[in-house]
Design a protein around this motif. Structure first.
Motif, PDB file in Angstrom:
ATOM      1  N   GLY A 438       0.413  -0.776   0.221  1.00 61.65           N
ATOM      2  CA  GLY A 438       0.046  -0.233  -0.217  1.00 61.65           C
ATOM      3  C   GLY A 438       0.804   1.151   0.277  1.00 61.65           C
ATOM      4  O   GLY A 438       1.941   1.620   0.917  1.00 61.65           O
ATOM      5  N   CYS A 439       0.413   2.532  -0.703  1.00 66.26           N
ATOM      6  CA  CYS A 439       1.301   3.637  -0.331  1.00 66.26           C
ATOM      7  C   CYS A 439       0.469   4.623   0.072  1.00 66.26           C
ATOM      8  O   CYS A 439      -1.085   4.849  -0.193  1.00 66.26           O
ATOM      9  CB  CYS A 439       1.715   3.695  -2.101  1.00 66.26           C
ATOM     10  SG  CYS A 439       2.308   5.473  -2.395  1.00 66.26           S
ATOM     11  N   TYR A 440       0.596   5.741   0.558  1.00 67.54           N
ATOM     12  CA  TYR A 440       0.255   6.829   1.212  1.00 67.54           C
ATOM     13  C   TYR A 440       0.723   8.125   1.145  1.00 67.54           C
ATOM     14  O   TYR A 440       1.890   8.005   1.308  1.00 67.54           O
ATOM     15  CB  TYR A 440      -0.147   6.141   2.705  1.00 67.54           C
ATOM     16  CG  TYR A 440      -0.412   5.067   2.647  1.00 67.54           C
ATOM     17  CD1 TYR A 440      -1.677   4.514   2.460  1.00 67.54           C
ATOM     18  CD2 TYR A 440       0.465   3.860   3.002  1.00 67.54           C
ATOM     19  CE1 TYR A 440      -2.058   3.126   2.873  1.00 67.54           C
ATOM     20  CE2 TYR A 440      -0.301   2.340   3.213  1.00 67.54           C
ATOM     21  CZ  TYR A 440      -0.881   2.191   2.743  1.00 67.54           C
ATOM     22  OH  TYR A 440      -1.577   0.874   2.964  1.00 67.54           O
ATOM     23  N   GLY A 441       0.260   9.016   0.460  1.00 66.15           N
ATOM     24  CA  GLY A 441       1.315  10.482   0.700  1.00 66.15           C
ATOM     25  C   GLY A 441       0.296  11.667   0.725  1.00 66.15           C
ATOM     26  O   GLY A 441      -0.639  11.721   0.928  1.00 66.15           O
ATOM     27  N   ILE A 442       0.555  12.532   1.407  1.00 66.31           N
ATOM     28  CA  ILE A 442       0.564  13.693   1.934  1.00 66.31           C
ATOM     29  C   ILE A 442       1.526  15.114   1.432  1.00 66.31           C
ATOM     30  O   ILE A 442       2.679  14.994   2.195  1.00 66.31           O
ATOM     31  CB  ILE A 442       0.004  14.312   3.318  1.00 66.31           C
ATOM     32  CG1 ILE A 442      -0.859  12.925   3.522  1.00 66.31           C
ATOM     33  CG2 ILE A 442      -0.463  15.409   3.720  1.00 66.31           C
ATOM     34  CD1 ILE A 442      -0.982  12.815   5.253  1.00 66.31           C
ATOM     35  N   GLY A 443       1.648  15.907   0.312  1.00 66.50           N
ATOM     36  CA  GLY A 443       1.555  16.902   0.479  1.00 66.50           C
ATOM     37  C   GLY A 443       1.981  17.862   1.241  1.00 66.50           C
ATOM     38  O   GLY A 443       1.193  18.167   1.621  1.00 66.50           O
ATOM     39  N   VAL A 444       2.848  18.321   1.969  1.00 72.38           N
ATOM     40  CA  VAL A 444       3.426  18.908   3.466  1.00 72.38           C
ATOM     41  C   VAL A 444       3.335  20.545   3.063  1.00 72.38           C
ATOM     42  O   VAL A 444       2.121  21.184   3.382  1.00 72.38           O
ATOM     43  CB  VAL A 444       4.556  19.050   4.047  1.00 72.38           C
ATOM     44  CG1 VAL A 444       4.046  19.967   5.095  1.00 72.38           C
ATOM     45  CG2 VAL A 444       4.439  17.823   4.145  1.00 72.38           C
ATOM     46  N   GLY A 445       3.703  21.186   1.636  1.00 73.57           N
ATOM     47  CA  GLY A 445       3.311  22.331   0.983  1.00 73.57           C
ATOM     48  C   GLY A 445       2.232  22.948   1.158  1.00 73.57           C
ATOM     49  O   GLY A 445       1.440  24.253   1.313  1.00 73.57           O
ATOM     50  N   ARG A 446       1.991  21.937  -0.003  1.00 79.59           N
ATOM     51  CA  ARG A 446       0.266  21.654  -0.068  1.00 79.59           C
ATOM     52  C   ARG A 446      -0.889  22.087   0.236  1.00 79.59           C
ATOM     53  O   ARG A 446      -1.725  22.587   0.054  1.00 79.59           O
ATOM     54  CB  ARG A 446       0.090  20.612  -1.428  1.00 79.59           C
ATOM     55  CG  ARG A 446      -1.616  20.971  -1.932  1.00 79.59           C
ATOM     56  CD  ARG A 446      -1.536  19.824  -3.080  1.00 79.59           C
ATOM     57  NE  ARG A 446      -0.922  19.680  -4.360  1.00 79.59           N
ATOM     58  CZ  ARG A 446      -1.127  18.538  -5.275  1.00 79.59           C
ATOM     59  NH1 ARG A 446      -2.435  17.940  -4.735  1.00 79.59           N
ATOM     60  NH2 ARG A 446      -0.577  19.362  -5.850  1.00 79.59           N
TER      61      ARG A 446
END
Length: 570
Positions: A438-446
């Motif tokens: 599984g893969c899980y992402g969050i853009g901090v600046g965005r």
């Protein structure tokens, strides 16, 4: 922190090239500075905000048994060649050679690096499940960066990768991460974020969700059904069209249509609605430049993502040249050259009496009946779902299309990466198997920019206490007044001794300039010490969103502010 010491300038004018409010306010407020297209430097206020967002993310990832690691920014191309993505990913992947001539890439995502890190570790079922994550700089060479930190080329991202021995275990963990994401966005100040089903794109996998902040300035379109709660990115939402044949079927007739090229012009010339036309949309395959023509009902638009997924290769808008076998403005499905790849959208199924291109200069057909004239046609869903369309879930014509900013995503990757990189483990029964990922992402600046977009007024951001650059903004109006300055200095030290983050403005500027800058800083609680307040034996305490406006006695200000900060942190 003293306001006069903060590096960066604040100004009133809105930058001309800022298309959305959050971008304009973060430039005006001294949060960031343009370096190159899609690349920004961060001043201290934005860095402090991002650091707090990262801490929230760390806490929530650790709470679901995540282990923080770090992958390289620059990676050998050989890792990406193992999975085939070195060739399949387009120009967004920045490729280069080092001084020894070795092929390298700048990481835009780190699935390959994650598998490489744990390949030897995960050789037995007893090691599973586990999740690793990082918060790292990435580079994606976006063709059209826009809207400040919303779409950039260089960015900081949290990406996590989980490894499992069964689909059931992955699904259970996927749900845990889903809920962790809901907590992250709520804690960061945008609990209104919704999850929508999405297309997996280059990541691959069977199931994925995007977490969207609904806003008119968003770059993604979301299909929402208020009747049943269905939510999906329009890139993957099924477009359902119901057609009824006309009672009388016309003859297929070639009609002279001089100097008429567009669907709108054709329908106007013939006096027919656009839904009674067949439109041609032309693409070319990136790898071969082979032409692909999609025929679709004239009132609908082609969804390029659906076409790409069907073809299993990247495409770009077609450039029609002399001798290619296509006549711009007159392309139709009847009598089209054989060497063209032709696809038919489901919206044409069961239609009759359509107009379409005649594949002859200045001619169109009328009376096209798909079943009669093109009985070999196979139909697939290539259309964008539209406002008022039929919901794929409840089948009611109730779909609403809204705009949104993607602030996070989660994917069930399956064995795409473990299999291509030959990562195996020995199962209980002694057989070798590939772990499921599984893969899980969050853009901090965005995420920071999205919070600003969701919570601001015309004067500046309204940062939630959880991620605000400082918790309290202390304004010393008329620092030339000894009584005011003496009290404000003492209060500054007292607040800090209580563990409160204070931004202290004791500059010799007008109250208007001081308050304007305070609005741009967006700090949740503002304390105002002024000669007038001193005469009344009090200070003003005001929240940035103006919901709280009160006065407190001079000996009670510190305790009142501390209590307010604690309440706003809950």
């Amino acid at each position: 922190m003293k306001m006069e010491r903060i590096v960066g300038e604040r100004f009133k004018e809105r930058p001309a090239d800022c298309v959305i409010d959050s971008h304009a306010l973060m430039i005006r407020g001294g949060y960031m500075k343009y370096v190159a297209n899609g690349i920004y430097s961060q001043y201290a206020p934005l860095k402090r905000i991002c650091r707090k967002i990262e801490q929230i993310i760390r806490e929530e990832m650790d709470a679901i048994d995540g282990q923080e690691v770090q992958f390289p920014v620059a990676l050998p191309a050989s890792l990406w060649e193992e999975t085939g993505r070195y060739e399949s990913v387009g120009n967004e992947l920045l490729r280069f050679k080092d001084r020894n001539g070795s092929k390298m890439v700048l990481g835009m995502t780190h699935e390959e690096a994650a598998v490489h890190l744990v390949k030897e570790y995960g050789q037995t079922y007893a090691k599973y499940p586990f999740m690793i994550y990082q918060i790292q700089t990435k580079f994606r060479d976006e063709a059209r960066p826009r809207a400040g930190l919303i779409r950039v080329r260089e960015f900081t991202m949290k990406d996590a990768y989980s490894f499992h021995t069964s689909q059931e275990d992955l699904e259970e963990y996927y749900e845990r991460c889903y809920k962790a994401y809901e907590r992250i966005f709520a804690r960061a100040g945008i609990p209104e974020t919704i999850a929508v089903a999405s297309d997996s794109g280059m990541m691959g996998g069977s199931l994925s969700h995007e977490f969207m902040l609904l806003t008119p300035v968003g770059e993604d379109s979301i299909a929402i059904c208020p009747e049943c709660g269905y939510r999906a990115n329009v890139e993957m939402a099924e477009s359902i069209i119901e057609n009824e044949k006309d009672a009388v079927q016309e003859e297929l007739t070639l009609v002279h249509t001089p100097d008429i090229h567009t669907i709108e012009d054709v329908c106007r010339f013939l006096g027919t609605p656009e839904e009674k036309s067949c439109k041609a949309v032309v693409y070319q395959k990136n790898a071969t430049d082979e032409f692909v023509v999609i025929f679709i009902r004239g009132d609908l638009d082609v969804n390029e993502t659906k076409v790409t997924n069907f073809l299993k290769e990247e495409i770009h808008p077609g450039e029609i040249t002399e001798g290619c076998g296509l006549l711009a403005g007159y392309i139709g499905p009847y009598n089209l050259p054989d060497h063209i790849t032709v696809l038919y959208d489901s919206s044409l199924k069961g239609t009759s009496n359509l107009s379409c291109g005649g594949n002859k200069e200045e001619y169109h057909y009328t009376g096209l009946c798909m079943e009669r004239d093109l009985p070999e046609a196979e139909y697939h869903d290539f259309a964008k779902i539209k406002e008022g369309g039929i919901c794929p879930q409840c089948k009611k014509p109730a779909v609403k299309v809204s705009r949104g900013i993607e602030v996070g995503n989660i994917f069930q990757l399956g064995t795409k990466y473990s299999k291509s990189m030959e990562m195996k483990y020995l199962d209980k029964d002694g057989t070798e198997k590939y772990p499921i990922m599984g893969c899980y992402g969050i853009g901090v600046g965005r995420l920071a920019a999205s919070v600003c977009e969701a919570h601001h007024d015309e004067y500046g951001p309204i940062w939630p206490m959880s991620i605000a650059p400082w918790q309290v903004h202390l304004c010393c109006v008329r620092p030339d007044n000894e009584e005011v300055k003496g009290y404000a200095d003492k209060l500054y030290e007292e607040l800090q001794s209580q563990g409160i983050e204070v931004l202290y403005d004791d500059r010799k500027v007008s109250a208007g300039v001081m308050f304007s800058d305070a609005d741009l800083m967006g700090v949740p609680v503002r304390v105002i010490a002024s000669p007038r307040n001193m005469k009344e034996g009090c200070c003003e305490i005001v929240s940035r969103d103006k919901s709280i406006q009160k006065k407190a006695g001079l000996d009670q200000v510190c305790s009142e502010v501390k209590l307010l900060v604690e309440e706003m942190m809950r």
